[in-house]
Design a protein around this motif. Structure first.
Motif, PDB file in Angstrom:
ATOM      1  N   GLY A 226      73.094  38.406  53.749  1.00  0.00           N
ATOM      2  CA  GLY A 226      71.796  38.260  54.392  1.00  0.00           C
ATOM      3  C   GLY A 226      71.041  39.581  54.487  1.00  0.00           C
ATOM      4  N   GLY A 227      69.850  39.614  53.922  1.00  0.00           N
ATOM      5  CA  GLY A 227      69.024  40.820  53.977  1.00  0.00           C
ATOM      6  C   GLY A 227      69.390  41.865  52.946  1.00  0.00           C
ATOM      7  N   THR A 228      70.452  41.636  52.169  1.00  0.00           N
ATOM      8  CA  THR A 228      70.846  42.595  51.125  1.00  0.00           C
ATOM      9  C   THR A 228      70.790  41.934  49.752  1.00  0.00           C
ATOM     10  N   THR A 290      79.342  51.993  63.399  1.00  0.00           N
ATOM     11  CA  THR A 290      79.349  53.464  63.347  1.00  0.00           C
ATOM     12  C   THR A 290      79.806  53.944  61.974  1.00  0.00           C
ATOM     13  N   ILE A 291      80.864  53.357  61.458  1.00  0.00           N
ATOM     14  CA  ILE A 291      81.377  53.766  60.149  1.00  0.00           C
ATOM     15  C   ILE A 291      80.343  53.538  59.060  1.00  0.00           C
ATOM     16  N   ALA A 292      79.600  52.431  59.164  1.00  0.00           N
ATOM     17  CA  ALA A 292      78.643  52.081  58.114  1.00  0.00           C
ATOM     18  C   ALA A 292      77.404  52.979  58.129  1.00  0.00           C
ATOM     19  N   PHE A 293      76.934  53.360  59.312  1.00  0.00           N
ATOM     20  CA  PHE A 293      75.642  54.045  59.389  1.00  0.00           C
ATOM     21  C   PHE A 293      75.723  55.547  59.643  1.00  0.00           C
ATOM     22  N   LEU A 294      76.877  56.047  60.051  1.00  0.00           N
ATOM     23  CA  LEU A 294      76.994  57.487  60.272  1.00  0.00           C
ATOM     24  C   LEU A 294      76.753  58.290  58.995  1.00  0.00           C
ATOM     25  N   PRO A 295      77.332  57.924  57.839  1.00  0.00           N
ATOM     26  CA  PRO A 295      77.044  58.705  56.624  1.00  0.00           C
ATOM     27  C   PRO A 295      75.571  58.730  56.267  1.00  0.00           C
ATOM     28  N   MET A 296      74.876  57.609  56.505  1.00  0.00           N
ATOM     29  CA  MET A 296      73.446  57.562  56.213  1.00  0.00           C
ATOM     30  C   MET A 296      72.678  58.546  57.090  1.00  0.00           C
ATOM     31  N   LEU A 297      73.033  58.600  58.362  1.00  0.00           N
ATOM     32  CA  LEU A 297      72.391  59.540  59.278  1.00  0.00           C
ATOM     33  C   LEU A 297      72.619  60.979  58.832  1.00  0.00           C
ATOM     34  N   LEU A 298      73.857  61.293  58.479  1.00  0.00           N
ATOM     35  CA  LEU A 298      74.191  62.667  58.109  1.00  0.00           C
ATOM     36  C   LEU A 298      73.576  63.078  56.776  1.00  0.00           C
ATOM     37  N   GLN A 299      73.514  62.159  55.839  1.00  0.00           N
ATOM     38  CA  GLN A 299      72.989  62.498  54.516  1.00  0.00           C
ATOM     39  C   GLN A 299      71.479  62.633  54.520  1.00  0.00           C
ATOM     40  N   VAL A 419      73.794  42.843  61.698  1.00  0.00           N
ATOM     41  CA  VAL A 419      72.719  42.969  62.690  1.00  0.00           C
ATOM     42  C   VAL A 419      72.139  44.381  62.670  1.00  0.00           C
ATOM     43  N   TYR A 420      73.005  45.387  62.567  1.00  0.00           N
ATOM     44  CA  TYR A 420      72.529  46.761  62.495  1.00  0.00           C
ATOM     45  C   TYR A 420      71.624  46.966  61.293  1.00  0.00           C
ATOM     46  N   GLY A 421      72.029  46.388  60.163  1.00  0.00           N
ATOM     47  CA  GLY A 421      71.222  46.532  58.954  1.00  0.00           C
ATOM     48  C   GLY A 421      69.832  45.944  59.130  1.00  0.00           C
ATOM     49  N   ALA A 422      69.764  44.773  59.771  1.00  0.00           N
ATOM     50  CA  ALA A 422      68.465  44.132  59.990  1.00  0.00           C
ATOM     51  C   ALA A 422      67.605  44.948  60.959  1.00  0.00           C
ATOM     52  N   ILE A 423      68.228  45.441  62.041  1.00  0.00           N
ATOM     53  CA  ILE A 423      67.490  46.252  63.020  1.00  0.00           C
ATOM     54  C   ILE A 423      66.989  47.537  62.383  1.00  0.00           C
ATOM     55  N   PHE A 424      67.863  48.180  61.620  1.00  0.00           N
ATOM     56  CA  PHE A 424      67.483  49.440  60.982  1.00  0.00           C
ATOM     57  C   PHE A 424      66.370  49.238  59.964  1.00  0.00           C
ATOM     58  N   ALA A 467      64.656  55.136  63.545  1.00  0.00           N
ATOM     59  CA  ALA A 467      65.023  53.782  63.125  1.00  0.00           C
ATOM     60  C   ALA A 467      66.503  53.508  63.337  1.00  0.00           C
ATOM     61  N   LEU A 468      67.323  54.563  63.318  1.00  0.00           N
ATOM     62  CA  LEU A 468      68.758  54.395  63.518  1.00  0.00           C
ATOM     63  C   LEU A 468      69.139  54.271  64.990  1.00  0.00           C
ATOM     64  N   ARG A 469      68.319  54.807  65.890  1.00  0.00           N
ATOM     65  CA  ARG A 469      68.701  54.830  67.306  1.00  0.00           C
ATOM     66  C   ARG A 469      68.977  53.453  67.891  1.00  0.00           C
ATOM     67  N   PRO A 470      68.159  52.429  67.596  1.00  0.00           N
ATOM     68  CA  PRO A 470      68.446  51.110  68.183  1.00  0.00           C
ATOM     69  C   PRO A 470      69.819  50.556  67.802  1.00  0.00           C
ATOM     70  N   THR A 471      70.344  50.935  66.626  1.00  0.00           N
ATOM     71  CA  THR A 471      71.668  50.436  66.240  1.00  0.00           C
ATOM     72  C   THR A 471      72.733  50.966  67.194  1.00  0.00           C
ATOM     73  N   TYR A 472      72.609  52.223  67.590  1.00  0.00           N
ATOM     74  CA  TYR A 472      73.583  52.779  68.537  1.00  0.00           C
ATOM     75  C   TYR A 472      73.351  52.251  69.943  1.00  0.00           C
TER      76      TYR A 472
END
Length: 511
Positions: A226-228, A290-299, A419-424, A467-472
């Motif tokens: 869904g969404g991907t 966290t595992i899914a979106f942390l690398p995106m934040l750092l990169q 859900v995180y992917g959709a929110i982000f 955009a990433l903050r709401p996921t956390y």
């Protein structure tokens, strides 16, 4: 029905055999866990060799889907026919799936092999944990389960590293061939060391198993596509989402009437079973998100390369599995466990809330502290949940009860990531409005932002972080729910001896 083992504390003559069994099942757990991550670094080479870029995500999704479906069924079969035979079959299926993957000449063959491999891996993950409950009394098994958590964590971290090394030295096919000797050795040891129970006639709940497979596969697939792969507003997603409540209702009806249900409804009347699985579901949301979106934040926001961003996950994993191992030792020494998930989920809530404050100016060392807090918050829960469940359910349901912990955590992780992917994605559209070229579509990467005018790049990075903050924030809410639910846990005393294995009771339709 589980293995025929003494119902008292094992004597000195039993200890060497128990250590051998524990080492063998730890190898099974390691192989099954690493099987999910070892392919990640090999993906580019696999695609360049086999093609089929549009199917690449299914290489991971097929394994996750199969492990989630196989876990409860394998747990129930272990309760009915013994852990030994189920482990033997699971190792065989895992090896066959790996061989199919290694010999693959097309992406569809590889995905099929991953599906088969995942069926074996899911059974190994669950039955390995249940074996510990068969051979050790409750007070002593926690430290072993904590160590198993460390094995699980080590395999998660080194899986991509091993995969990358094998691909460089040999080729991608060997990442599926190399585990075979280890799996065969573990199978040989377990065949010799584990005892087989006395076989009695059983009624296999085929209808319940089929409906559970439909239910779990619908949840996992819709969360991953869904969404991907397909839009949320599409026929496949609507059909899958409609299937979920229908399958759930029919599953409950069938399980209430089955003589030996694959997931007995009576377990949901046990307080610690429900509390542990709700907490596990919520923690799964936090962990996998966290595992899914942390690398995106750092990169993207911090400008690190993929290797560096991967290294930043190691502190979280070390904290996660270090606290899990310490928790097991603490439970064994004190017999106390009720307060641990409350403390850890409180720490998890704090860690995820702190992640909502991260901007491009936040020092990298501070981010390390935040993710370590998240690891500290997750680690104890994994050990305590298994302890609380196994200590509150009848031993004849040990396999399916243990499987439930893995099942609910995986479902939470899959739904949370989706859900995180959709929110982000929605937040990114809002925060980057007007910054990207007209008609832009696709993923926003460091190259995308570097192509913007210099005066806009800083604002774009800020927008990405926002955009990433709401996921956390969602993670913090999930952790808060886990904190409140954990307060309902009851601390049943941990016995120093193994309880007798009662016969598997056939339920009546009224139950």
């Amino acid at each position: 029905m589980s293995e025929s083992l003494p119902n008292t504390e094992p004597g000195w003559d039993e200890i060497p055999r128990l250590k051998i069994i524990i080492a063998a099942v730890a190898c099974c757990l390691f192989l099954a866990s690493m099987g999910n991550t070892i392919v990640t670094t090999a993906m580019p080479l696999i695609v360049s060799d086999l093609g089929g870029l549009e199917h690449i995500s299914w290489v991971v999704t097929a394994y996750l889907l199969a492990t989630t479906m196989a876990a409860p069924v394998a747990g129930k079969l272990g309760d009915m026919f013994g852990r030994k035979i189920v482990l033997q079959i699971a190792i065989g299926v895992f090896i066959i799936g790996g061989m199919i993957c290694g010999l693959s000449q097309s992406m569809s063959m590889l995905v099929g092999g991953r599906l088969v491999q995942g069926l074996g891996g899911g059974a190994l993950l669950v039955v390995s944990m249940a074996v510990v409950a068969d051979i050790l009394p409750p007070r002593k098994r926690s430290s072993v389960q904590g160590a198993f958590g460390a094995v699980f964590g080590i395999s998660t971290v080194i899986g991509p590293l091993v995969g990358g090394f094998v691909v460089e030295v040999l080729n991608w096919h060997w990442i599926f061939f190399l585990p075979v000797p280890v799996a065969m050795l573990a199978a040989t040891v377990l065949t010799i060391a584990l005892e087989s129970p006395e076989q009695k006639p059983h009624t296999i709940d085929f209808a319940g198993a089929g409906l559970l497979a439909v239910l779990l596969s619908s949840i996992i697939v819709v969360a991953n596509i869904g969404g991907t792969m397909v839009p949320w507003a599409s026929t496949p997603v609507y059909l899958l989402m409609g299937t979920i409540p229908v399958a759930l209702v029919f599953f409950i009806l069938v399980e209430r009437r089955a003589a030996e249900p694959v997931l007995p409804m009576m377990l949901f009347r046990i307080n610690n079973f429900v509390v542990s699985n709700v907490v596990g579901f919520c923690v799964g949301v936090c962990m996998f998100g966290t595992i899914a979106f942390l690398p995106m934040l750092l990169q993207v926001v911090k400008g690190l390369d993929p290797v560096e961003s991967g290294l930043y996950q190691i502190p979280m994993m070390l904290a996660l599995f270090g606290t899990g191992f310490t928790t097991g030792r603490f439970i064994t020494a004190t017999g106390r466990y009720k307060i641990l998930p409350t403390i850890s989920t409180g720490v998890l809530c704090v860690g995820t809330l702190l992640m909502t404050t991260v901007t491009r100016e936040t020092p990298n060392w501070l981010i390390v502290i935040y993710v370590m807090l998240i690891g500290v918050g997750i680690g104890p829960v994994m050990t305590v949940n298994i302890t609380a469940i196994q200590n509150s359910i009848p031993r004849s349901f040990m396999g399916v009860g243990t499987a439930s912990a893995n099942m609910f955590r995986q479902i939470g992780g899959s739904l949370g990531t989706s859900v995180y992917g959709a929110i982000f994605a929605a937040g990114l559209v809002t925060h980057l409005h007007g910054m990207l070229p007209a008609g832009f579509s696709g993923a926003v990467t460091t190259q995308t932002i570097a192509a913007l005018p210099v005066e806009m790049q800083g604002a774009a990075l800020d927008a990405f972080a926002a955009a990433l903050r709401p996921t956390y924030l969602v993670s913090a809410i999930a952790a808060g729910i886990a904190f409140l639910v954990s307060l309902r846990m009851i601390e049943n005393p941990l016995a120093d001896t193994l309880a007798p294995v009662e016969p598997v009771r056939r339920q009546t339709p009224a139950e």
